[in-house]
Design a protein around this motif. Structure first.
Motif, PDB file in Angstrom:
ATOM      1  N   PHE A   6       0.854  -1.184   0.000  1.00  0.00           N
ATOM      2  CA  PHE A   6       0.000   0.000   0.000  1.00  0.00           C
ATOM      3  C   PHE A   6       0.889   1.232   0.000  1.00  0.00           C
ATOM      4  CE2 PHE A   6      -2.944  -3.138   1.563  1.00  0.00           C
ATOM      5  CZ  PHE A   6      -4.186  -2.734   1.088  1.00  0.00           C
ATOM      6  N   VAL A   7       0.784   2.048  -1.035  1.00  0.00           N
ATOM      7  CA  VAL A   7       1.486   3.335  -1.091  1.00  0.00           C
ATOM      8  C   VAL A   7       0.441   4.410  -0.807  1.00  0.00           C
ATOM      9  CG1 VAL A   7       2.723   4.968  -2.556  1.00  0.00           C
ATOM     10  CG2 VAL A   7       3.233   2.523  -2.706  1.00  0.00           C
ATOM     11  N   GLY A   8       0.619   5.101   0.308  1.00  0.00           N
ATOM     12  CA  GLY A   8      -0.422   5.994   0.795  1.00  0.00           C
ATOM     13  C   GLY A   8      -1.320   5.265   1.771  1.00  0.00           C
ATOM     14  N   ALA A   9      -0.699   4.464   2.647  1.00  0.00           N
ATOM     15  CA  ALA A   9      -1.457   3.638   3.590  1.00  0.00           C
ATOM     16  C   ALA A   9      -2.197   4.463   4.628  1.00  0.00           C
ATOM     17  CB  ALA A   9      -0.513   2.649   4.287  1.00  0.00           C
ATOM     18  N   GLY A  10      -1.894   5.762   4.704  1.00  0.00           N
ATOM     19  CA  GLY A  10      -2.608   6.626   5.634  1.00  0.00           C
ATOM     20  C   GLY A  10      -4.091   6.730   5.334  1.00  0.00           C
ATOM     21  N   ASN A  11      -4.510   6.360   4.122  1.00  0.00           N
ATOM     22  CA  ASN A  11      -5.941   6.270   3.829  1.00  0.00           C
ATOM     23  C   ASN A  11      -6.457   4.966   4.427  1.00  0.00           C
ATOM     24  OD1 ASN A  11      -8.513   5.806   2.659  1.00  0.00           O
ATOM     25  ND2 ASN A  11      -7.977   7.017   0.869  1.00  0.00           N
ATOM     26  N   VAL A  12      -6.731   5.004   5.717  1.00  0.00           N
ATOM     27  CA  VAL A  12      -7.013   3.761   6.439  1.00  0.00           C
ATOM     28  C   VAL A  12      -8.342   3.142   6.030  1.00  0.00           C
ATOM     29  CG1 VAL A  12      -5.534   4.276   8.417  1.00  0.00           C
ATOM     30  CG2 VAL A  12      -7.910   5.083   8.414  1.00  0.00           C
ATOM     31  N   GLU A  13      -9.282   3.952   5.515  1.00  0.00           N
ATOM     32  CA  GLU A  13     -10.551   3.368   5.092  1.00  0.00           C
ATOM     33  C   GLU A  13     -10.366   2.500   3.854  1.00  0.00           C
ATOM     34  OE1 GLU A  13     -13.535   3.247   6.714  1.00  0.00           O
ATOM     35  OE2 GLU A  13     -12.156   3.994   8.234  1.00  0.00           O
ATOM     36  N   LEU A  14      -9.519   2.946   2.913  1.00  0.00           N
ATOM     37  CA  LEU A  14      -9.221   2.112   1.746  1.00  0.00           C
ATOM     38  C   LEU A  14      -8.507   0.832   2.174  1.00  0.00           C
ATOM     39  CD1 LEU A  14      -9.061   1.641  -1.338  1.00  0.00           C
ATOM     40  CD2 LEU A  14      -6.893   2.907  -1.304  1.00  0.00           C
ATOM     41  N   VAL A  15      -7.533   0.954   3.061  1.00  0.00           N
ATOM     42  CA  VAL A  15      -6.817  -0.214   3.565  1.00  0.00           C
ATOM     43  C   VAL A  15      -7.800  -1.184   4.214  1.00  0.00           C
ATOM     44  CG1 VAL A  15      -5.109  -0.996   5.260  1.00  0.00           C
ATOM     45  CG2 VAL A  15      -4.636   1.029   3.856  1.00  0.00           C
ATOM     46  N   ARG A  16      -8.699  -0.669   5.022  1.00  0.00           N
ATOM     47  CA  ARG A  16      -9.673  -1.525   5.714  1.00  0.00           C
ATOM     48  C   ARG A  16     -10.566  -2.259   4.705  1.00  0.00           C
ATOM     49  NH1 ARG A  16     -11.832  -0.153  10.618  1.00  0.00           N
ATOM     50  NH2 ARG A  16     -11.579   2.054  10.130  1.00  0.00           N
ATOM     51  N   ARG A  17     -11.066  -1.541   3.684  1.00  0.00           N
ATOM     52  CA  ARG A  17     -11.982  -2.163   2.718  1.00  0.00           C
ATOM     53  C   ARG A  17     -11.279  -3.255   1.914  1.00  0.00           C
ATOM     54  NH1 ARG A  17     -13.341   3.311   1.590  1.00  0.00           N
ATOM     55  NH2 ARG A  17     -12.380   3.110  -0.484  1.00  0.00           N
ATOM     56  N   VAL A  18     -10.073  -2.961   1.426  1.00  0.00           N
ATOM     57  CA  VAL A  18      -9.353  -3.948   0.622  1.00  0.00           C
ATOM     58  C   VAL A  18      -8.989  -5.171   1.452  1.00  0.00           C
ATOM     59  CG1 VAL A  18      -7.220  -4.399  -0.664  1.00  0.00           C
ATOM     60  CG2 VAL A  18      -8.450  -2.242  -1.015  1.00  0.00           C
ATOM     61  N   LEU A  19      -8.422  -4.952   2.618  1.00  0.00           N
ATOM     62  CA  LEU A  19      -7.931  -6.078   3.405  1.00  0.00           C
ATOM     63  C   LEU A  19      -9.055  -6.850   4.084  1.00  0.00           C
ATOM     64  CD1 LEU A  19      -4.586  -4.748   4.883  1.00  0.00           C
ATOM     65  CD2 LEU A  19      -4.966  -6.231   2.901  1.00  0.00           C
ATOM     66  N   SER A  20     -10.196  -6.229   4.334  1.00  0.00           N
ATOM     67  CA  SER A  20     -11.336  -7.004   4.838  1.00  0.00           C
ATOM     68  C   SER A  20     -11.712  -8.075   3.828  1.00  0.00           C
ATOM     69  CB  SER A  20     -12.533  -6.087   5.120  1.00  0.00           C
ATOM     70  OG  SER A  20     -12.304  -5.272   6.249  1.00  0.00           O
ATOM     71  N   ASP A  21     -11.775  -7.695   2.551  1.00  0.00           N
ATOM     72  CA  ASP A  21     -12.079  -8.677   1.503  1.00  0.00           C
ATOM     73  C   ASP A  21     -11.024  -9.780   1.434  1.00  0.00           C
ATOM     74  OD1 ASP A  21     -14.425  -7.503   0.657  1.00  0.00           O
ATOM     75  OD2 ASP A  21     -13.503  -6.373  -0.977  1.00  0.00           O
ATOM     76  N   LEU A  22      -9.751  -9.390   1.478  1.00  0.00           N
ATOM     77  CA  LEU A  22      -8.675 -10.371   1.306  1.00  0.00           C
ATOM     78  C   LEU A  22      -8.506 -11.245   2.539  1.00  0.00           C
ATOM     79  CD1 LEU A  22      -5.965  -8.211  -0.525  1.00  0.00           C
ATOM     80  CD2 LEU A  22      -7.696  -9.708  -1.517  1.00  0.00           C
ATOM     81  N   PHE A  23      -8.539 -10.650   3.720  1.00  0.00           N
ATOM     82  CA  PHE A  23      -8.328 -11.426   4.938  1.00  0.00           C
ATOM     83  C   PHE A  23      -9.471 -12.402   5.222  1.00  0.00           C
ATOM     84  CE2 PHE A  23      -5.264  -8.280   7.276  1.00  0.00           C
ATOM     85  CZ  PHE A  23      -4.277  -8.580   6.341  1.00  0.00           C
ATOM     86  N   LEU A  24     -10.680 -12.087   4.735  1.00  0.00           N
ATOM     87  CA  LEU A  24     -11.811 -12.974   4.975  1.00  0.00           C
ATOM     88  C   LEU A  24     -11.893 -14.110   3.953  1.00  0.00           C
ATOM     89  CD1 LEU A  24     -14.523 -10.357   5.996  1.00  0.00           C
ATOM     90  CD2 LEU A  24     -13.522 -12.129   7.456  1.00  0.00           C
ATOM     91  N   ALA A  25     -11.009 -14.103   2.959  1.00  0.00           N
ATOM     92  CA  ALA A  25     -10.967 -15.183   1.979  1.00  0.00           C
ATOM     93  C   ALA A  25     -10.143 -16.343   2.551  1.00  0.00           C
ATOM     94  CB  ALA A  25     -10.350 -14.686   0.672  1.00  0.00           C
ATOM     95  N   SER A  26     -10.796 -17.423   2.895  1.00  0.00           N
ATOM     96  CA  SER A  26     -10.105 -18.528   3.574  1.00  0.00           C
ATOM     97  C   SER A  26      -8.992 -19.118   2.713  1.00  0.00           C
ATOM     98  CB  SER A  26     -11.103 -19.612   3.971  1.00  0.00           C
ATOM     99  OG  SER A  26     -11.782 -20.104   2.819  1.00  0.00           O
ATOM    100  N   SER A  27      -9.149 -19.054   1.401  1.00  0.00           N
ATOM    101  CA  SER A  27      -8.131 -19.629   0.512  1.00  0.00           C
ATOM    102  C   SER A  27      -6.819 -18.855   0.540  1.00  0.00           C
ATOM    103  CB  SER A  27      -8.660 -19.680  -0.923  1.00  0.00           C
ATOM    104  OG  SER A  27      -8.988 -18.380  -1.391  1.00  0.00           O
ATOM    105  N   LEU A  28      -6.847 -17.632   1.093  1.00  0.00           N
ATOM    106  CA  LEU A  28      -5.622 -16.818   1.140  1.00  0.00           C
ATOM    107  C   LEU A  28      -4.965 -16.846   2.522  1.00  0.00           C
ATOM    108  CD1 LEU A  28      -6.608 -13.656  -0.960  1.00  0.00           C
ATOM    109  CD2 LEU A  28      -5.538 -15.778  -1.714  1.00  0.00           C
ATOM    110  N   ARG A  29      -5.500 -17.653   3.443  1.00  0.00           N
ATOM    111  CA  ARG A  29      -4.922 -17.683   4.791  1.00  0.00           C
ATOM    112  C   ARG A  29      -3.459 -18.139   4.714  1.00  0.00           C
ATOM    113  NH1 ARG A  29      -3.958 -20.591   9.410  1.00  0.00           N
ATOM    114  NH2 ARG A  29      -4.584 -19.529  11.333  1.00  0.00           N
ATOM    115  N   GLY A  30      -2.582 -17.325   5.307  1.00  0.00           N
ATOM    116  CA  GLY A  30      -1.162 -17.637   5.338  1.00  0.00           C
ATOM    117  C   GLY A  30      -0.431 -17.362   4.036  1.00  0.00           C
ATOM    118  N   ARG A  31      -1.118 -16.741   3.048  1.00  0.00           N
ATOM    119  CA  ARG A  31      -0.513 -16.523   1.735  1.00  0.00           C
ATOM    120  C   ARG A  31      -0.209 -15.058   1.446  1.00  0.00           C
ATOM    121  NH1 ARG A  31      -4.187 -19.002  -2.795  1.00  0.00           N
ATOM    122  NH2 ARG A  31      -2.487 -18.092  -4.030  1.00  0.00           N
ATOM    123  N   LEU A  32      -0.464 -14.156   2.405  1.00  0.00           N
ATOM    124  CA  LEU A  32      -0.363 -12.733   2.114  1.00  0.00           C
ATOM    125  C   LEU A  32       0.732 -12.064   2.942  1.00  0.00           C
ATOM    126  CD1 LEU A  32      -4.146 -11.755   2.027  1.00  0.00           C
ATOM    127  CD2 LEU A  32      -2.667 -12.367   0.097  1.00  0.00           C
TER     128      LEU A  32
END
Length: 432
Positions: A6-32
């Motif tokens: 993330f470049v510009g990670a200070g936009n925490v709402e964008l970080v939250r929205r993107v990573l909520s989708d990715l972290f809740l994907a069980s197939s990506l557990r331990g892969r990120l």
């Protein structure tokens, strides 16, 4: 393990929205592996605390790193998600206050218009530098840019760097599809859509279910409910034949017919200087995130339309094909728009990457609107890449809202005042 930066990670709402989708994907557990970069140490620390909280809440077993050094963050990246607003609230306030003194009204000011021009002048040098760094450090990564003005940034990165994997991602198209489906009482997966054009000025070309157009149903709804028709986007739909994908607040300032007429903006409910209000909400949301983290409150977003950047990453990493709307160099994707410009089209995303789909020619009345829009985009890009201050004036003179409101001497004086006010945020050649 996929390295997501993330470049510009200070936009925490964008970080939250993107990573909520990715972290809740069980197939990506331990892969990120998530790498956070921001020039502001306090914002970077908040982003890191947020991501660690999201990771713990989701049990995603991600590797999380905060990295103040951008080059080190980019090294070997697979995906780079960027949101950068150079100058922040203070610069945006200038973009509204100075034109207002000249009698020029704006709503959002982030795409074209005087606000969009000066946002572009601040953003383009940053993204050109970022593109050059990615060409060196992670040439196979995708740059998923969430920053405005997207059409300007994409054009400049493609022209001024050797980096080729730029894809701007924006909510506007998918949000409009969801809105229209709901309006006619259909589930989203029942409706076939095709939209295309330019970022913040795309149009819904196909709106169908069961092989027939749903536009007649939309027409009936508009006829039955006068309030539903009192919006800029419905005014544009009635006259140009295709529904715009951008909100009325955006659309009003891309054309010459609304902003200078107070009775029209009142009739159509256009809110002046809406962007400043939204910036205030963003600052409040940032502080609320800090308080929520201190209190240990949950941070994951579990119910939402999928974030476009997250959808693209998920499809690539899982191989489950997904349609995502992207902003990329035209290269014939839209036949009757310039090859070099950055267009918004659907793309098929799978394990092999992002594949934009050709749309063909657009209706000529839509292309005419796009040509006017692209005049401002191209002249702003040229002002930066050629170091030519005169093109800042030219871009503003050809901007529809500005040209409909101000005479030429006032436009030039306003641009010069804005250049002086923004100072070192702008390229040196333009300041001279």
């Amino acid at each position: 393990m996929a390295r997501i930066v993330f470049v510009g990670a200070g936009n925490v709402e964008l970080v939250r929205r993107v990573l909520s989708d990715l972290f809740l994907a069980s197939s990506l557990r331990g892969r990120l592996e998530v790498v956070l970069h921001d020039d502001d140490p306090a914002h970077l620390a908040t982003a890191e605390a947020l991501v660690r909280a999201l990771d713990a809440e989701a049990g995603s077993a991600a590797v999380v790193t905060a990295c103040p050094d951008r080059r080190r963050a980019l090294d070997s990246a697979d995906f780079v998600i960027s949101y950068v607003d150079r100058g922040g609230f203070t610069a945006s306030l200038r973009d509204f206050e100075i034109p207002r003194r000249y009698g020029l009204r704006q709503t959002i000011g982030d795409t074209i218009g005087v606000g969009g021009i000066f946002r572009g002048l601040r953003a383009i040098p940053f993204f050109v530098e970022l593109g050059r760094e990615m060409a060196e450090l992670c040439p196979d990564a995708w740059l998923l840019s969430c920053s405005d003005p997207m059409a300007m940034i994409g054009w400049a990165v493609e022209e001024a760097t050797t980096f080729e994997r730029f894809a701007g991602v924006c909510h506007a198209v998918c949000d409009t599809h969801a809105y229209l489906a709901d309006l006619v009482g259909r589930d989203l997966d029942e409706v076939t859509f095709l939209s295309a054009g330019l970022n913040h000025q795309s149009f819904v070309l196909r709106f169908e279910a069961g092989g027939r157009s749903l536009y007649p149903e939309l027409d009936a709804l508009l006829a039955a409910d006068p309030d539903l028709g009192r919006h800029v986007r419905t005014e544009m739909y009635r006259r140009f034949g295709h529904f715009p994908t951008q909100s009325s607040e955006h659309a009003a300032e891309y054309v010459p017919w609304f902003m200078r007429h107070a009775e029209e903006t009142e009739r159509l409910g256009v809110q002046m200087e809406e962007y400043l209000r939204r910036l205030g909400q963003d600052m409040h949301a940032y502080e609320e995130t800090r308080r929520a983290l201190s209190a240990g409150r949950p941070q994951l977003i579990r119910w939402q339309h999928q974030e476009p950047a997250a959808a693209a990453i998920l499809a690539t990493l899982t191989g489950r094909e997904k349609e995502v709307y992207v902003n990329v160099r035209n290269r014939g994707l839209i036949g009757n728009l310039p090859e070099d410009c950055c267009v918004e089209v659907p793309a098929t995303v799978d394990a092999t990457g992002i594949h934009p789909r050709p749309v063909g020619d657009l209706p000529i009345q839509l292309v005419a609107l796009h040509r006017t829009f692209l005049n401002v985009v191209e002249l702003t890009v040229r002002a930066v890449l050629d170091g030519d201050r005169r093109h800042v004036h030219h871009a503003a003179m050809l901007d529809p809202n500005t040209a409909a409101t101000l005479p030429l001497p006032a436009i030039e004086a306003m641009c010069d005042e804005l250049i002086d006010a923004h100072g070192e945020l702008l390229p040196e050649a333009i300041r001279r």
